[in-house]
Write an enzyme that holds these catalytic residues in place. Structure first.
Site, PDB file in Angstrom:
ATOM      1  N   HIS A  60      -4.614  14.573 -17.888  1.00 58.30           N
ATOM      2  CA  HIS A  60      -5.748  14.987 -17.200  1.00 58.30           C
ATOM      3  C   HIS A  60      -5.222  16.169 -16.570  1.00 58.30           C
ATOM      4  O   HIS A  60      -5.868  17.126 -15.748  1.00 58.30           O
ATOM      5  CB  HIS A  60      -6.469  14.015 -16.717  1.00 58.30           C
ATOM      6  CG  HIS A  60      -7.079  13.119 -17.371  1.00 58.30           C
ATOM      7  ND1 HIS A  60      -8.295  13.560 -18.293  1.00 58.30           N
ATOM      8  CD2 HIS A  60      -6.803  11.688 -17.591  1.00 58.30           C
ATOM      9  CE1 HIS A  60      -8.594  12.379 -19.040  1.00 58.30           C
ATOM     10  NE2 HIS A  60      -7.831  11.492 -18.416  1.00 58.30           N
ATOM     11  N   GLY A  92       2.039   3.192 -10.153  1.00 58.32           N
ATOM     12  CA  GLY A  92       0.912   2.867  -9.252  1.00 58.32           C
ATOM     13  C   GLY A  92       0.129   4.103  -8.924  1.00 58.32           C
ATOM     14  O   GLY A  92       0.275   5.127  -9.055  1.00 58.32           O
ATOM     15  N   GLY A  93      -1.053   3.772  -7.982  1.00 58.91           N
ATOM     16  CA  GLY A  93      -1.962   4.739  -7.450  1.00 58.91           C
ATOM     17  C   GLY A  93      -3.271   4.827  -8.264  1.00 58.91           C
ATOM     18  O   GLY A  93      -3.563   3.946  -9.006  1.00 58.91           O
ATOM     19  N   ILE A  94      -4.201   5.597  -7.958  1.00 63.66           N
ATOM     20  CA  ILE A  94      -5.639   5.755  -8.690  1.00 63.66           C
ATOM     21  C   ILE A  94      -5.555   6.259  -9.788  1.00 63.66           C
ATOM     22  O   ILE A  94      -4.919   7.311 -10.014  1.00 63.66           O
ATOM     23  CB  ILE A  94      -6.346   6.443  -7.594  1.00 63.66           C
ATOM     24  CG1 ILE A  94      -6.599   5.794  -6.021  1.00 63.66           C
ATOM     25  CG2 ILE A  94      -7.900   6.858  -8.243  1.00 63.66           C
ATOM     26  CD1 ILE A  94      -7.270   4.686  -6.085  1.00 63.66           C
ATOM     27  N   SER A  95      -6.170   5.596 -10.948  1.00 65.12           N
ATOM     28  CA  SER A  95      -5.840   6.224 -12.255  1.00 65.12           C
ATOM     29  C   SER A  95      -7.307   6.703 -12.939  1.00 65.12           C
ATOM     30  O   SER A  95      -7.386   6.933 -14.240  1.00 65.12           O
ATOM     31  CB  SER A  95      -5.259   4.982 -13.006  1.00 65.12           C
ATOM     32  OG  SER A  95      -6.254   3.838 -13.228  1.00 65.12           O
ATOM     33  N   TYR A 152      -8.301  13.544  -9.674  1.00 71.02           N
ATOM     34  CA  TYR A 152      -7.288  12.820 -10.275  1.00 71.02           C
ATOM     35  C   TYR A 152      -6.076  13.584 -10.991  1.00 71.02           C
ATOM     36  O   TYR A 152      -4.876  13.412 -10.807  1.00 71.02           O
ATOM     37  CB  TYR A 152      -8.035  11.626 -11.282  1.00 71.02           C
ATOM     38  CG  TYR A 152      -6.711  11.093 -12.198  1.00 71.02           C
ATOM     39  CD1 TYR A 152      -5.915  10.126 -11.398  1.00 71.02           C
ATOM     40  CD2 TYR A 152      -6.750  11.234 -13.544  1.00 71.02           C
ATOM     41  CE1 TYR A 152      -4.979   9.619 -12.183  1.00 71.02           C
ATOM     42  CE2 TYR A 152      -5.890  10.657 -14.098  1.00 71.02           C
ATOM     43  CZ  TYR A 152      -4.665   9.648 -13.664  1.00 71.02           C
ATOM     44  OH  TYR A 152      -4.007   8.968 -14.151  1.00 71.02           O
ATOM     45  N   ASP A 162       0.896  -1.044   0.076  1.00 72.97           N
ATOM     46  CA  ASP A 162      -0.207  -0.102   0.000  1.00 72.97           C
ATOM     47  C   ASP A 162       0.995   1.108   0.177  1.00 72.97           C
ATOM     48  O   ASP A 162       1.542   1.537   0.726  1.00 72.97           O
ATOM     49  CB  ASP A 162      -0.866   0.027   1.241  1.00 72.97           C
ATOM     50  CG  ASP A 162      -1.718   1.218   1.329  1.00 72.97           C
ATOM     51  OD1 ASP A 162      -1.574   2.209   0.701  1.00 72.97           O
ATOM     52  OD2 ASP A 162      -2.637   1.103   2.339  1.00 72.97           O
TER      53      ASP A 162
END
Length: 265
Positions: A111, A70-73, A134, A49
């Site tokens: 983004h 890694g991470g929220i995409s 994001y 994590d």
């Protein structure tokens, strides 16, 4: 390289690069919060994590290169983005600082500039215009990497990935697509460059319809080979021509500009 760390190795892009980078280092250290399957011949698997600082320090120790996927995409609750993309990235850079400054390729995102229109052609001097939380997290990541470079000499390639997948799946991606092969070429260039610095690089193939100017990064020797234009006829046949007034046709961030702010409850 002796040991290359790939974070986010269980994601779609991580899985694609896991195969393609198998011979790029003596050992691939693969990490994700999700299941990574069975280890290959030269692979080490470490579930982690990114929000756990001690675990991230163990993850980075002994690595001489980091491909940080890694991470929220996607757009999500801020608490999830905060843990993985902000706190997690801080933990990664602190671990890198403690373990010899391994060179990093940070997967930033288009983004960060999603509110530019598709009829605007921009370079890396254009101000950020993130299209959601994001995107904001990737703006933070670029700023954090720049600070660690200026203060500590930590080299990072800030790659604003467009749409990295096997082939474009909509008409917007005729501009934003980056093939897996071209990304692999970029990764090779980043890790073998005698001097990297902390450049912003648009992660996009050699598309006729691309919006982004990479002329500042020619010193890396990256020459993407693929062109999304070869898929235009297929997209026209399967999807039809897109609505010219829809966000997918108007904004570089496409439908991301329409995403809501997700409540925490």
């Amino acid at each position: 390289m002796k040991r290359l760390l790939i974070t986010g190795a269980a994601g779609a892009l991580g899985r694609a690069m896991r195969v393609r980078l198998a011979s790029s280092a003596e050992t691939l250290r693969l990490s994700d919060i999700s299941d990574l399957g069975a280890a290959g011949p030269n692979e080490e698997l470490m579930q982690c994590d990114l929000g756990d600082a001690d675990a991230v320090h163990r993850l980075v120790e002994g690595c001489d290169g980091i491909l940080h996927l890694g991470g929220i995409s996607v757009e999500d609750k801020f608490s999830k983005i905060l843990n993985a993309n902000l706190l997690g990235l801080y933990n990664l850079y602190e671990a890198a600082r403690a373990h010899g400054h391994p060179r990093i390729l940070f997967a930033s995102s288009n983004h960060t500039v999603g509110f530019y229109r598709q009829d605007q052609h921009i370079d890396v001097t254009a101000p950020m215009r993130p299209d959601g939380l994001y995107g904001v997290s990737k703006c933070f990541g670029e700023a954090l990497a720049r600070m660690y470079f200026e203060k500590f000499g930590q080299e990072t390639a800030l790659v604003r990935i467009g749409s990295c997948m096997e082939k474009p799946s909509n008409h917007r991606m005729l501009s934003s697509w980056m093939s897996y092969s071209d990304f692999k070429l970029l990764i090779d260039c980043v890790f073998r460059a005698p001097m990297l610095g902390c450049p912003i690089i648009w992660g996009v193939s050699n598309n006729d319809a691309r919006w982004w100017d990479n002329s500042h990064a020619t010193y890396l020797g990256w020459k993407p080979q693929d062109n999304a234009e070869s898929y235009r006829a297929e997209l026209d046949a399967t999807l039809g021509r897109p609505d010219p007034t829809a966000p997918l046709s108007l904004y570089q961030g496409g439908n991301f500009i329409m995403d809501p702010i997700f409540p925490e409850k």
